[in-house]
Design a protein around this motif. Structure first.
Motif, short mmCIF file in Angstrom:
data_model
loop_
_atom_site.label_atom_id
_atom_site.label_comp_id
_atom_site.label_asym_id
_atom_site.label_seq_id
_atom_site.Cartn_x
_atom_site.Cartn_y
_atom_site.Cartn_z
N LEU A 359 0.83 -1.20 0.00
CA LEU A 359 0.00 0.00 0.00
C LEU A 359 0.86 1.26 0.00
O LEU A 359 0.63 2.19 -0.78
CB LEU A 359 -0.90 0.00 1.24
CG LEU A 359 -2.15 -0.88 1.21
CD1 LEU A 359 -2.71 -1.04 2.62
CD2 LEU A 359 -3.20 -0.27 0.29
N VAL A 394 -9.88 -7.98 4.35
CA VAL A 394 -10.34 -6.63 4.04
C VAL A 394 -10.18 -5.73 5.28
O VAL A 394 -9.67 -4.61 5.20
CB VAL A 394 -11.81 -6.63 3.58
CG1 VAL A 394 -12.33 -5.20 3.48
CG2 VAL A 394 -11.93 -7.33 2.23
N ARG A 395 -10.62 -6.23 6.44
CA ARG A 395 -10.53 -5.42 7.67
C ARG A 395 -9.07 -5.15 8.04
O ARG A 395 -8.72 -4.06 8.54
CB ARG A 395 -11.25 -6.15 8.81
CG ARG A 395 -12.76 -6.27 8.58
CD ARG A 395 -13.47 -6.84 9.80
NE ARG A 395 -14.88 -7.04 9.51
CZ ARG A 395 -15.42 -8.18 9.10
NH1 ARG A 395 -14.63 -9.25 8.92
NH2 ARG A 395 -16.71 -8.27 8.85
N GLN A 397 -6.68 -4.84 5.84
CA GLN A 397 -6.23 -3.81 4.89
C GLN A 397 -6.73 -2.43 5.32
O GLN A 397 -5.98 -1.45 5.25
CB GLN A 397 -6.71 -4.12 3.47
CG GLN A 397 -6.17 -3.14 2.44
CD GLN A 397 -6.70 -3.38 1.03
OE1 GLN A 397 -7.89 -3.23 0.80
NE2 GLN A 397 -5.81 -3.77 0.12
N TRP A 398 -7.98 -2.36 5.75
CA TRP A 398 -8.51 -1.07 6.20
C TRP A 398 -7.65 -0.50 7.34
O TRP A 398 -7.35 0.69 7.36
CB TRP A 398 -9.95 -1.24 6.68
CG TRP A 398 -10.94 -1.42 5.57
CD1 TRP A 398 -10.73 -1.26 4.23
CD2 TRP A 398 -12.31 -1.83 5.72
NE1 TRP A 398 -11.88 -1.55 3.53
CE2 TRP A 398 -12.87 -1.89 4.41
CE3 TRP A 398 -13.10 -2.16 6.81
CZ2 TRP A 398 -14.19 -2.26 4.18
CZ3 TRP A 398 -14.43 -2.52 6.60
CH2 TRP A 398 -14.98 -2.56 5.29
N ILE A 401 -4.44 0.82 5.93
CA ILE A 401 -4.67 2.08 5.21
C ILE A 401 -4.73 3.24 6.20
O ILE A 401 -4.12 4.30 5.98
CB ILE A 401 -5.95 2.00 4.37
CG1 ILE A 401 -5.75 1.06 3.17
CG2 ILE A 401 -6.36 3.39 3.87
CD1 ILE A 401 -7.02 0.78 2.38
N ASP A 402 -5.43 3.05 7.29
CA ASP A 402 -5.52 4.10 8.31
C ASP A 402 -4.13 4.43 8.86
O ASP A 402 -3.78 5.61 9.05
CB ASP A 402 -6.43 3.66 9.46
CG ASP A 402 -7.90 3.60 9.04
OD1 ASP A 402 -8.26 4.25 8.03
OD2 ASP A 402 -8.68 2.89 9.72
N ASN A 405 -2.04 6.24 6.11
CA ASN A 405 -2.54 7.60 5.92
C ASN A 405 -2.08 8.52 7.05
O ASN A 405 -1.78 9.70 6.83
CB ASN A 405 -4.07 7.61 5.84
CG ASN A 405 -4.57 7.31 4.43
OD1 ASN A 405 -3.87 7.52 3.44
ND2 ASN A 405 -5.79 6.81 4.34
N LYS A 415 -10.12 3.84 0.43
CA LYS A 415 -10.48 2.43 0.61
C LYS A 415 -11.50 2.00 -0.44
O LYS A 415 -12.68 2.32 -0.35
CB LYS A 415 -11.08 2.22 2.01
CG LYS A 415 -10.12 2.52 3.15
CD LYS A 415 -10.84 2.45 4.49
CE LYS A 415 -9.90 2.81 5.64
NZ LYS A 415 -10.63 2.89 6.93
N PHE A 437 -16.48 0.47 2.45
CA PHE A 437 -15.54 1.00 1.45
C PHE A 437 -15.90 2.44 1.10
O PHE A 437 -17.07 2.84 1.17
CB PHE A 437 -15.59 0.15 0.18
CG PHE A 437 -15.09 -1.26 0.36
CD1 PHE A 437 -13.73 -1.53 0.43
CD2 PHE A 437 -15.98 -2.32 0.45
CE1 PHE A 437 -13.26 -2.83 0.58
CE2 PHE A 437 -15.53 -3.62 0.61
CZ PHE A 437 -14.17 -3.89 0.68
N ASP A 438 -14.90 3.20 0.69
CA ASP A 438 -15.17 4.54 0.17
C ASP A 438 -15.87 4.47 -1.18
O ASP A 438 -16.66 5.35 -1.52
CB ASP A 438 -13.86 5.33 0.01
CG ASP A 438 -13.19 5.63 1.34
OD1 ASP A 438 -13.93 5.87 2.32
OD2 ASP A 438 -11.94 5.62 1.40
#
Length: 580
Positions: A359, A394-395, A397-398, A401-402, A405, A415, A437-438
Motif C-alpha cells: 500500500l 479486508v478489515r 487492509q482497512w 490504510i488508516d 494515511n 479504501k 468501502f469509500d
C-alpha cells in the motif's frame, strides 16, 4: 447486433464484392457505411426502431435496409450468400502488402490460387510472373509480402508502437540537417493498435537522412529506399516484449512539413473532408501544399492550415470525421482532457491481492506522479485465482490504510474494492461490508460465455446496486488476445446513466476498455467517466496516460472525468453517493 458487429459486416461485404470484381462505387458504399455506423453517437437500435436510419448522412435506402435486417435478426442472407461465393483464403491474400483485390481476383481466376500456401507455391514455381500484369518483380514482391506477414504481419498495442516509434523519431531528430521530425499515422491519432509506423522529417538534404535511417540499429531489413523515402522493418523491446513493425520515413523540405504532417496523420476520412473544404474555396490541399499553383498559401504549422480554412485547430485524436470539422467550423471543439488534469486514480492492486507492491509503495508512487490520492481496488473474495480478499483480510487492509494515511503527507489512500460481479449480477460481499468501502468498482471476471442478453442483464443488475460506484473494464476484452464477452453496451451505458453510476476507461494498454466510440456515447448520455490504470505495480500507474488518449479520442473534457477533481471534491462526492 452491436454497432461494431454491423460495421464489420458492412466492411466484409465491401471486401467480398471487390474480390468478385464489382465496381469501386458499389464497394466504397459499404466501406463508407461501415465507418458511418461505427461513428454514430446515437443509439443504432433506436434509429432502426424509429425508421430514421436512412436520414443519417452516408446511409442510403439500400444500406439502411441491410442494417435494419442485421440489427433486428442478427443475420443477413446477402452476406451469407457472398461468403459462399468467395473462398476464405482470398481475403487473407488481400491483406498482403501491395496486393489489392484486383490482383487477388486475377490470381484466383488464372491459377486457381485460393490460399496463402498455394500463392507461395505458385510464386516459387514462377507461375505468377507469367501472368499478364504481374511479372517477375511483382512475383518477388508477393514472396516478400508473404515473408513479411510471417515475421511482422500483425498489429501491436499502442504502448508497444509508441515505444518503438519514439526511439526512431528521437534518432531522426538528432541527425544533422533535420529541422523537424514527428510520428504520424495511427500512432499520432492514438489508436489502440497500430499496424505500421509513419515518420515525417524535414531537411534541406533528404538523402543523408534517408541513408542514416536505413542504418539505424533498430532496422533489421530495408524494404525499400529512395531519395526521399525509406521503408524498413524495425524492431525493439518494449517492456521486455519484442515488437517488430514496418516503419516508413518521408523527408520533405521544411516549408512542406506542416502539409505532410497533416496528410500522413490522417485519418483518410478526415483528409477527404479537409480537401473538399479547400476545393470549395477554389484551392487544392495535399501533402504538397494549400492554395493554387499561382497563389500558394504558406503555413508554418498545422494550425495555420486549419486557420486558412476557417477552422479551429483539430487535435490529431479527433481526426476521424466524426463531427470534428463541423465543431471546428462552429468554434465549438472541446477543450480536451490533458494528462496533467488527472489528480488521482481508483482501480489499483497491491500485495493484498495480485499486485506486486505494498500500500505504502503504491501510494508513494502516486505521490511521485503529482497525484493527491491513490485508490485501492484489490480483488474481492470470489476471485481466488487473484488472491481475492475474504472479509478478515479486508478489515486488516482497512487498518493498514488508516496507519499509512496517518504516516504519509501529500497523498491520501482511499479504501476501495474491485468487487466481482457474480453470475446473477450481485456483488461479492454483503451490504454491511460493502458500506465500509469509500467506493466499489464492479467488474466481470468469470462466466464470459453467457449470452448477450444474460451478460447485459447481469451487469445492469450490478449497476442498480446502491453500493456500486463505477463499472470496471466493461467488455473484458484483451486487445489482440481475447475478444470481449457479448454485451449490449448501449443498454449498459443507459443503465449507468439512469442510476448515476460512473464507467471506467481502463487505461491498461491490454484493455483500453471502454473504447473511444463508446466513451463518446457515454458522454452523450451524461455518464461520468473515470480513468484507471488497473495498476499491479508502481510503474504501471503511469499507464493512465493511455486512458487519457482514449478519453481525448472520445471528446472528453476535464469536467467529464471524475478523477480530475481534487481530493476534497472526490471525498465529498463519494460520501454523498453513500448517503443517497
Amino acid at each position: 447486433m452491436s454497432k461494431d458487429d454491423v460495421a464489420d459486416a458492412l466492411d466484409e461485404i465491401g471486401v467480398l464484392l471487390e474480390l468478385q470484381g464489382e465496381n469501386a462505387f458499389r464497394c466504397n458504399a459499404y466501406f463508407n457505411g461501415a465507418r458511418t455506423v461505427r461513428s454514430l453517437s446515437a443509439d443504432l437500435k433506436q434509429l432502426v426502431a424509429d425508421k430514421t436510419l436512412g436520414q443519417v448522412r452516408g446511409l442510403g435506402a439500400a444500406l439502411a435496409e441491410k442494417i435494419t435486417t442485421l440489427v433486428t435478426t442478427g443475420d443477413l442472407p446477402y452476406l451469407a450468400e457472398l461468403r459462399g461465393q468467395v473462398p476464405a483464403g482470398l481475403i487473407e491474400m488481400r491483406q498482403l502488402q501491395g496486393i489489392g483485390s484486383k490482383k487477388v481476383k486475377a490470381l484466383h481466376d488464372a491459377l486457381g490460387v485460393d490460399t496463402l500456401d498455394k500463392l507461395k507455391a505458385a510464386c516459387e514455381a514462377g507461375e505468377v510472373a507469367k501472368l499478364k500484369g504481374f511479372g517477375a518483380k511483382t512475383q518477388a514482391n508477393i514472396l516478400e509480402a508473404l515473408r513479411f506477414r510471417e515475421e511482422a504481419g500483425k498489429r501491436v498495442r499502442i504502448d508497444q508502437a509508441t515505444g518503438l516509434v519514439a526511439a526512431l523519431v528521437e534518432r531522426v531528430r538528432a541527425l544533422p540537417g533535420v529541422v523537424r521530425a514527428e510520428a504520424c499515422g495511427s500512432v499520432r491519432r492514438r489508436r489502440e493498435t497500430c499496424g505500421d509506423l509513419d515518420i515525417l522529417a524535414s531537411s534541406a538534404d533528404a538523402q543523408p537522412v534517408i541513408d542514416a535511417f536505413a542504418a539505424f540499429p533498430e532496422v533489421v531489413r530495408v524494404l525499400g529506399q529512395g531519395p526521399t523515402k525509406a521503408s524498413v522493418l524495425a524492431t525493439s523491446r518494449v517492456d521486455g516484449e519484442k515488437v517488430t513493425l514496418q516503419a516508413d520515413l518521408r523527408v520533405v523540405t521544411d516549408d512542406l512539413f506542416p502539409f505532410g504532417l497533416h496528410y500522413f496523420t490522417g485519418s483518410k476520412a478526415h483528409n477527404i473532408r479537409m480537401r473538399q473544404r479547400a476545393l470549395d474555396r477554389g484551392w487544392q490541399l495535399s501533402e504538397y501544399g494549400l492554395g493554387t499553383a499561382d497563389a500558394p498559401i504558406a503555413c508554418k504549422t498545422e494550425a495555420d492550415i486549419f486557420a486558412a480554412l476557417d477552422l479551429e485547430y483539430v487535435a490529431p485524436e479527433l481526426r476521424e470525421d466524426t463531427g470534428e470539422i463541423e465543431a471546428a467550423e462552429a468554434k465549438a471543439l472541446p477543450r480536451l482532457l490533458e494528462p496533467g488534469d488527472i489528480r488521482g486514480v481508483f482501480h489499483n492492486h497491491t500485495t493484498y491481492s495480485d499486485g506486486s507492491a505494498s500500500l505504502e509503495e503504491m501510494a508513494l508512487a502516486a505521490k511521485a506522479l503529482g497525484w493527491e490520492y491513490f485508490g485501492v481496488g484489490d480483488h474481492s473474495q470470489s476471485l481466488a485465482v487473484a488472491r481475492g480478499m475474504p472479509p478478515s483480510v479486508v478489515r486488516k487492509q482497512w487498518a493498514e490504510i488508516d496507519a499509512v494515511n496517518a504516516k504519509l503527507s501529500g497523498v491520501r489512500i482511499l479504501k476501495g474494492i474491485e468487487s466481482d460481479i457474480l453470475q446473477d449480477g450481485s456483488l461479492d460481499y454483503d451490504d454491511e461490508m460493502l458500506a465500509g468501502f469509500d467506493y466499489v468498482v464492479g467488474s466481470v471476471h468469470t462466466h464470459f460465455t453467457l449470452t448477450e442478453a444474460e451478460q447485459t442483464e447481469r451487469v445492469c443488475r450490478a449497476l442498480a446496486h446502491p453500493a456500486l460506484t463505477m463499472l470496471g473494464h466493461a467488455t473484458g476484452r484483451l486487445l489482440l488476445r481475447r475478444e470481449g464477452y457479448k454485451i449490449d453496451l448501449e443498454e449498459v451505458l443507459k443503465t449507468a446513466a439512469r442510476f448515476g453510476k460512473m464507467v471506467e476507461i481502463n487505461a491498461n494498454p491490454y484493455r483500453l476498455d471502454l473504447d473511444w466510440v463508446h466513451v463518446k456515447r457515454a458522454k452523450a448520455l451524461g455518464v461520468l467517466l473515470v480513468i484507471n490504470p488497473d495498476a499491479h505495480s508502481p510503474d504501471q500507474l503511469a499507464l493512465t496516460r493511455f486512458g487519457v488518449d482514449v478519453a481525448r479520442r472520445g471528446w472528453l473534457e476535464a469536467k467529464d472525468v471524475f478523477n480530475t477533481r481534487s481530493l476534497a471534491e472526490v471525498q465529498a462526492e463519494l460520501a454523498r453517493r453513500k448517503r443517497a
